[in-house]
Design a protein around this motif. Structure first.
Motif, mmCIF file in Angstrom:
data_model
loop_
_atom_site.group_PDB
_atom_site.id
_atom_site.type_symbol
_atom_site.label_atom_id
_atom_site.label_comp_id
_atom_site.label_asym_id
_atom_site.label_seq_id
_atom_site.Cartn_x
_atom_site.Cartn_y
_atom_site.Cartn_z
ATOM 1 N N ASP A 155 0.791 -1.229 0.000
ATOM 2 C CA ASP A 155 0.000 0.000 0.000
ATOM 3 C C ASP A 155 0.822 1.277 0.000
ATOM 4 O OD1 ASP A 155 -2.490 -1.406 0.207
ATOM 5 O OD2 ASP A 155 -2.022 -1.769 2.314
ATOM 6 N N SER A 156 2.055 1.226 0.535
ATOM 7 C CA SER A 156 2.719 2.490 0.801
ATOM 8 C C SER A 156 4.234 2.343 0.821
ATOM 9 C CB SER A 156 2.250 3.051 2.151
ATOM 10 O OG SER A 156 2.869 4.274 2.444
ATOM 11 N N ILE A 157 4.918 3.451 0.555
ATOM 12 C CA ILE A 157 6.351 3.556 0.788
ATOM 13 C C ILE A 157 6.581 3.700 2.295
ATOM 14 C CG2 ILE A 157 8.370 5.040 0.463
ATOM 15 C CD1 ILE A 157 7.667 3.559 -2.037
ATOM 16 N N VAL A 158 7.587 3.009 2.821
ATOM 17 C CA VAL A 158 7.838 3.089 4.265
ATOM 18 C C VAL A 158 9.237 3.604 4.605
ATOM 19 C CG1 VAL A 158 6.198 1.259 4.779
ATOM 20 C CG2 VAL A 158 8.590 0.671 4.407
ATOM 21 N N MET A 159 10.212 3.469 3.678
ATOM 22 C CA MET A 159 11.573 3.902 3.971
ATOM 23 C C MET A 159 12.250 4.323 2.674
ATOM 24 S SD MET A 159 15.073 3.382 4.062
ATOM 25 C CE MET A 159 15.144 1.810 3.245
ATOM 26 N N VAL A 160 12.957 5.448 2.721
ATOM 27 C CA VAL A 160 13.712 5.944 1.569
ATOM 28 C C VAL A 160 15.043 6.475 2.075
ATOM 29 C CG1 VAL A 160 13.781 7.568 -0.361
ATOM 30 C CG2 VAL A 160 11.580 6.628 0.392
ATOM 31 N N GLU A 161 16.108 6.173 1.359
ATOM 32 C CA GLU A 161 17.393 6.796 1.653
ATOM 33 C C GLU A 161 18.207 6.851 0.373
ATOM 34 O OE1 GLU A 161 21.156 6.698 4.721
ATOM 35 O OE2 GLU A 161 19.135 6.171 5.326
ATOM 36 N N GLY A 162 18.854 8.000 0.140
ATOM 37 C CA GLY A 162 19.665 8.092 -1.059
ATOM 38 C C GLY A 162 20.259 9.466 -1.272
ATOM 39 N N GLU A 163 20.900 9.609 -2.437
ATOM 40 C CA GLU A 163 21.568 10.857 -2.783
ATOM 41 C C GLU A 163 21.216 11.250 -4.204
ATOM 42 O OE1 GLU A 163 25.952 10.263 -3.453
ATOM 43 O OE2 GLU A 163 25.455 8.317 -2.569
ATOM 44 N N MET A 164 21.352 12.555 -4.491
ATOM 45 C CA MET A 164 20.975 13.104 -5.783
ATOM 46 C C MET A 164 21.923 14.219 -6.166
ATOM 47 S SD MET A 164 17.273 13.157 -4.223
ATOM 48 C CE MET A 164 18.086 12.643 -2.726
ATOM 49 N N GLN A 165 22.040 14.476 -7.429
ATOM 50 C CA GLN A 165 22.874 15.571 -7.911
ATOM 51 C C GLN A 165 21.993 16.778 -8.222
ATOM 52 O OE1 GLN A 165 25.617 14.444 -11.019
ATOM 53 N NE2 GLN A 165 26.148 12.524 -10.015
ATOM 54 N N GLU A 166 21.556 17.450 -7.153
ATOM 55 C CA GLU A 166 20.727 18.651 -7.249
ATOM 56 C C GLU A 166 19.492 18.394 -8.127
ATOM 57 O OE1 GLU A 166 23.116 22.575 -6.889
ATOM 58 O OE2 GLU A 166 24.338 21.269 -8.164
ATOM 59 N N VAL A 167 18.741 17.376 -7.731
ATOM 60 C CA VAL A 167 17.551 16.946 -8.479
ATOM 61 C C VAL A 167 16.328 17.691 -7.959
ATOM 62 C CG1 VAL A 167 16.008 14.975 -8.822
ATOM 63 C CG2 VAL A 167 18.476 14.686 -9.091
ATOM 64 N N GLU A 168 15.431 18.049 -8.848
ATOM 65 C CA GLU A 168 14.196 18.723 -8.443
ATOM 66 C C GLU A 168 13.280 17.763 -7.691
ATOM 67 O OE1 GLU A 168 12.272 20.581 -11.712
ATOM 68 O OE2 GLU A 168 14.041 21.711 -12.335
ATOM 69 N N GLU A 169 12.446 18.335 -6.834
ATOM 70 C CA GLU A 169 11.571 17.533 -5.967
ATOM 71 C C GLU A 169 10.639 16.630 -6.763
ATOM 72 O OE1 GLU A 169 13.114 20.727 -3.363
ATOM 73 O OE2 GLU A 169 12.445 20.608 -5.448
ATOM 74 N N ILE A 170 10.136 17.101 -7.882
ATOM 75 C CA ILE A 170 9.173 16.321 -8.652
ATOM 76 C C ILE A 170 9.803 15.041 -9.179
ATOM 77 C CG2 ILE A 170 9.668 17.551 -10.810
ATOM 78 C CD1 ILE A 170 6.244 16.218 -9.576
ATOM 79 N N HIS A 171 11.119 15.086 -9.474
ATOM 80 C CA HIS A 171 11.798 13.876 -9.957
ATOM 81 C C HIS A 171 11.925 12.844 -8.842
ATOM 82 C CE1 HIS A 171 12.527 15.645 -13.799
ATOM 83 N NE2 HIS A 171 13.368 16.564 -13.347
ATOM 84 N N LEU A 172 12.091 13.300 -7.596
ATOM 85 C CA LEU A 172 12.135 12.372 -6.472
ATOM 86 C C LEU A 172 10.798 11.657 -6.322
ATOM 87 C CD1 LEU A 172 13.374 11.099 -3.952
ATOM 88 C CD2 LEU A 172 12.788 13.168 -2.684
ATOM 89 N N VAL A 173 9.703 12.396 -6.411
ATOM 90 C CA VAL A 173 8.379 11.777 -6.307
ATOM 91 C C VAL A 173 8.167 10.769 -7.433
ATOM 92 C CG1 VAL A 173 5.899 12.213 -6.303
ATOM 93 C CG2 VAL A 173 7.437 13.797 -5.131
ATOM 94 N N ASP A 174 8.563 11.122 -8.649
ATOM 95 C CA ASP A 174 8.422 10.192 -9.780
ATOM 96 C C ASP A 174 9.243 8.930 -9.547
ATOM 97 O OD1 ASP A 174 6.742 11.928 -11.064
ATOM 98 O OD2 ASP A 174 8.285 12.774 -12.378
ATOM 99 N N ALA A 175 10.436 9.089 -8.994
ATOM 100 C CA ALA A 175 11.283 7.923 -8.717
ATOM 101 C C ALA A 175 10.611 6.997 -7.701
ATOM 102 C CB ALA A 175 12.645 8.375 -8.202
ATOM 103 N N LEU A 176 9.992 7.576 -6.673
ATOM 104 C CA LEU A 176 9.309 6.757 -5.667
ATOM 105 C C LEU A 176 8.112 6.027 -6.266
ATOM 106 C CD1 LEU A 176 9.450 9.144 -2.567
ATOM 107 C CD2 LEU A 176 10.962 7.242 -3.150
#
Length: 745
Positions: free
Chosen positions: A183-204
């Motif tokens: 049903d849901s995401i429960v844990m996220v951890e990682g790094e990005m090269q100055e990525v916009e917030e919308i790309h993080l949501v799309d990745a999830l």
């Protein structure tokens, strides 16, 4: 159970294979999980009896055997030892993913162990270990409320890739490890090269779609092969106790929550109410002094406090310290406060305070990485320390805890994305240390801010300033919730999400998220990210007010660097036999020198505390690698006497042959009469010997026939020549024997 095999196919990659029923058969649940040549054995065990404790006794341990990569451990004992940072971080990822789904009243001591037995560099073992332990739990009798799966998602060249081969992870714009339920995401951890917030949501979103498929696979295994789960006795309920406490202390708790007290004052107030409520229970009814009733009362007190805190935020829009949901605590920044460090900063946000220092070192200061799955070195280090006084507690100082290692890694990831990778700064080893002096929420993000300011104070030209903020969530329904900016420690404990976000004004560089509820819409997550962006920009402005940009020059205490190219064939001359030459240069100049080389050329990287020492070392090396110029006069020292002449060192590391005829403008019978070992004299370079290829030098040509060589006269005393120099004039007998000196008649 006989051996069983289940396979999860992955398009374009090796399948994930689960083998069980034939290994670790005395464990409650055991799985052999494999992808390509990477194999992890995962087990789950629990004690038979529940303990008399009030917390979940869960331990997650991930270990990597050196044998898995065909290597023998270094060190004296040659044995796999205490967990390294990589193992600790993987253990934390799995722990944070699985812990929320054990029953609240589970009190059986539980241990989950994953051991890497075979390592294929193409397939990382961390995600496999998480999947394997989830499968082992499913096969065991240990109850869990949800099945959890884990996946890695990266973004490269605009495309999202799931569980990619290792070769693709390097240089990815985004690299996340994500855990979730159906049903849901429960844990996220990682790094990005100055990525916009919308790309993080799309990745999830992409990761969660894939996780759902994995969960269906794991659920089928659990339903088909899993053991019957242990049935837990229902938790005791004492409604009369609940009613008594609600009526007795409910208003007092609401008053404390509304009072905007400091952390320590609020803690003391709550403890006083708890103590009085326990005494009131016994006075009301002596039978309520029983230990199980007292435990229930303590548990209900915590639940009542949590409920009142959450309701105050949702109904009144005010938090424990009186702030609104989006308000950030007061921020102060100071830099350069430690006079002997290369860079320093003190960052204070409310009751959270981090003191960061920066030290620049040489190549010799790099951290050596010697793990079963990694070998190499690190040039950028960030270390987070959490002393007990930061929370007003008294505890022994020990080695860094798992939490400290995890926070170090998160802050290091956030700042690593903006570190300079070109020029002299690529040669430095840079260490950032953050000591938490006060803690009341999000000390890891305070570390990011303090560490960034300290780097700028040290004069390190980072690409852009980085700030971090911790977000929280109070959730009742999709119509009634509050996203909290800059959460307190109590808000972390009572809330439904802990979301740490770090980045520049341009985009995100690192994140860590733990979600405690199911069915949270992605729209809420997106709102939290946008609210975090506004907070991040606010903090960056505060940081710029203190230090707008990196200082134009390095701290005068930091080492300087100079790179000097070396011809490949002369690298050995600079190093010397057994390193003698380079060691002597370092001793004489007080510098540190490292040699880099490839098949075509080499480079001497010189580190020095001051310019004079740097130039001195560079000049010595330049002298070693320089070719002599014909006609140039050089100071020389006699190293060896031969019958035909002398071997002299006339440039550092270069030897020339001084023929007996080139010593004096007259004939010499015995070379020992005019030269001795260690004697210094000027020589002129006159070219290479075409036959031997050796350097040829002349003292006679250097002094134009007027030699400064100190020799002995026939009576054993030197004669003084014009100009205060010593020379030896020939005797008449010498002249008669030497036709060049006979007088004309």
């Amino acid at each position: 159970m006989p051996r069983q095999t289940e396979v999860f196919a992955i398009p374009g990659s090796a399948p994930i294979e689960l083998h069980f029923g034939h290994i670790a058969r005395q464990a409650d649940g055991a799985v052999w999980i494999q992808q390509g040549g990477t194999i992890v054995i995962c087990t789950a065990c629990a004690s038979e009896k529940a303990g008399d404790i009030d917390f979940l006794p869960l331990t997650v341990d991930y270990r990597e055997n050196f044998a898995s990569s065909g290597r023998i451990p270094g060190g004296f004992f040659k044995r796999d030892g205490r967990p390294n940072e990589s193992e600790i971080l993987t253990s934390r990822l799995i722990d944070r993913s699985l812990r929320p789904f054990f029953p609240k009243n589970w009190r059986h001591e539980t241990q989950l162990i994953a051991i890497l037995e075979s390592y294929d560099p193409e397939y990382p073992p961390d995600v496999l270990a998480g999947l394997g332990l989830s499968a082992a739990l499913g096969l065991s009798s240990i109850p869990t409320e949800q099945v959890v799966a884990m996946a890695r998602v990266i973004q490269k060249e605009g495309q999202f890739l799931l569980n990619p081969p290792s070769a693709l992870i390097e240089g990815a714009d985004l690299n996340l490890v994500v855990s979730g339920t159906i049903d849901s995401i429960v844990m996220v951890e990682g790094e990005m090269q100055e990525v916009e917030e919308i790309h993080l949501v799309d990745a999830l979103r992409h990761a969660h779609d894939y996780i759902r498929q994995l969960i269906q696979f794991l659920e089928r295994i659990r339903e088909t092969y899993g053991k019957a789960k242990i049935t837990l006795e229902p938790q005791p309920d004492y409604p009369e106790i609940s009613q008594f406490l609600e009526s007795k202390i409910g208003d007092e708790l609401r008053k404390i929550v509304d009072s905007s007290l400091s952390k320590q004052e609020r803690k003391a107030a709550f403890e006083e109410v708890l103590q009085r409520s326990s005494e009131a229970l016994v006075l009301e009814n002596p039978e309520w002094a029983q230990p199980e009733i007292q435990r229930f009362a303590t548990s209900y007190f915590a639940e009542l406090k949590r409920r009142i805190m959450r309701e105050t935020i949702l109904s009144k829009g005010t938090r424990l310290d009186g702030r609104t949901p989006q308000e950030i605590r007061p921020i102060t920044c100071e830099v350069g406060i430690l006079p002997r460090t290369h860079g320093s900063a003190l960052f204070t946000r409310g009751e959270t305070q981090a003191l960061a220092t920066v030290t620049l070192g040489t190549k010799e200061d790099e951290q050596v990485i010697d793990y079963a799955t990694q070998k190499g070195s690190k040039k950028f280090l960030l270390q987070y320390n959490f002393p007990p006084f930061s929370t007003g507690e008294v505890k022994p100082l020990r080695a860094p805890s798992r939490r400290e290692v995890g926070h170090s890694h998160l802050a290091e990831r956030a700042l690593r994305q903006v570190m300079p990778q070109i020029g002299d700064f690529a040669d430095y080893t840079i260490r950032v240390v953050s000591d938490i002096l006060e803690s009341n929420g999000s000390s890891s993000m305070a570390t990011v801010c303090a560490g960034c300011l300290a780097l700028m104070d040290a004069g390190i030209p980072i690409k852009a300033p980085v700030a971090g903020i911790a977000m929280g969530l109070i959730w009742e329904s999709s119509e009634r919730y509050a996203v909290l900016t800059d959460i307190l420690g109590d808000e972390d404990a009572l809330g439904d999400m802990d979301f740490k976000v770090a980045g520049t004004a341009r985009g995100l560089t690192a994140c860590q998220m733990d979600i405690k509820i199911q069915h949270m819409p992605y729209e809420v997550l997106e709102k939290a990210l946008l609210q975090a962006r506004q907070a991040r920009l606010f903090i960056l402005d505060k940081m710029r007010e203190t230090l707008p940009a990196p200082r134009p020059e390095l701290s005068p205490l930091a080492p300087r660097i100079h790179r000097l190219p070396i011809p490949h064939e002369l690298i050995g001359a600079v190093i010397g036999t057994g390193g003698k030459v380079i060691q002597e240069i370092q001793r004489v100049t007080g510098t540190t020198i490292s040699i880099e080389q490839d098949d075509k050329s080499g480079t001497a990287v010189i580190y020095a505390q001051d310019k004079a020492a740097l130039e001195k070392a560079a000049n010595i090396i330049q002298e070693i690698i320089s070719e002599p110029k014909i006609g140039q006069i050089y100071p020389a020292r006699v190293k060896l006497l031969k019958e035909a002449g002398a071997v002299v060192e006339f440039m550092r590391g270069k030897e020339g042959f001084l023929h007996i005829s080139e010593i004096m403008p007259y004939r010499i019978e015995k070379i020992e009469d005019v030269l001795k070992i260690g004697q210094e004299l000027p020589v002129k370079y006159i070219g290479l010997d075409s036959r031997t290829g050796k350097y040829r030098v002349s003292h006679k040509a250097a002094v134009n026939g007027d030699s400064p060589i100190e020799t002995s006269s026939g009576e054993g005393r030197p004669e003084r020549h014009s100009g205060g120099r010593l020379s030896r004039r020939p005797h008449s007998s010498d002249e008669s024997r030497n036709p060049r000196h006979r007088r004309r008649s």
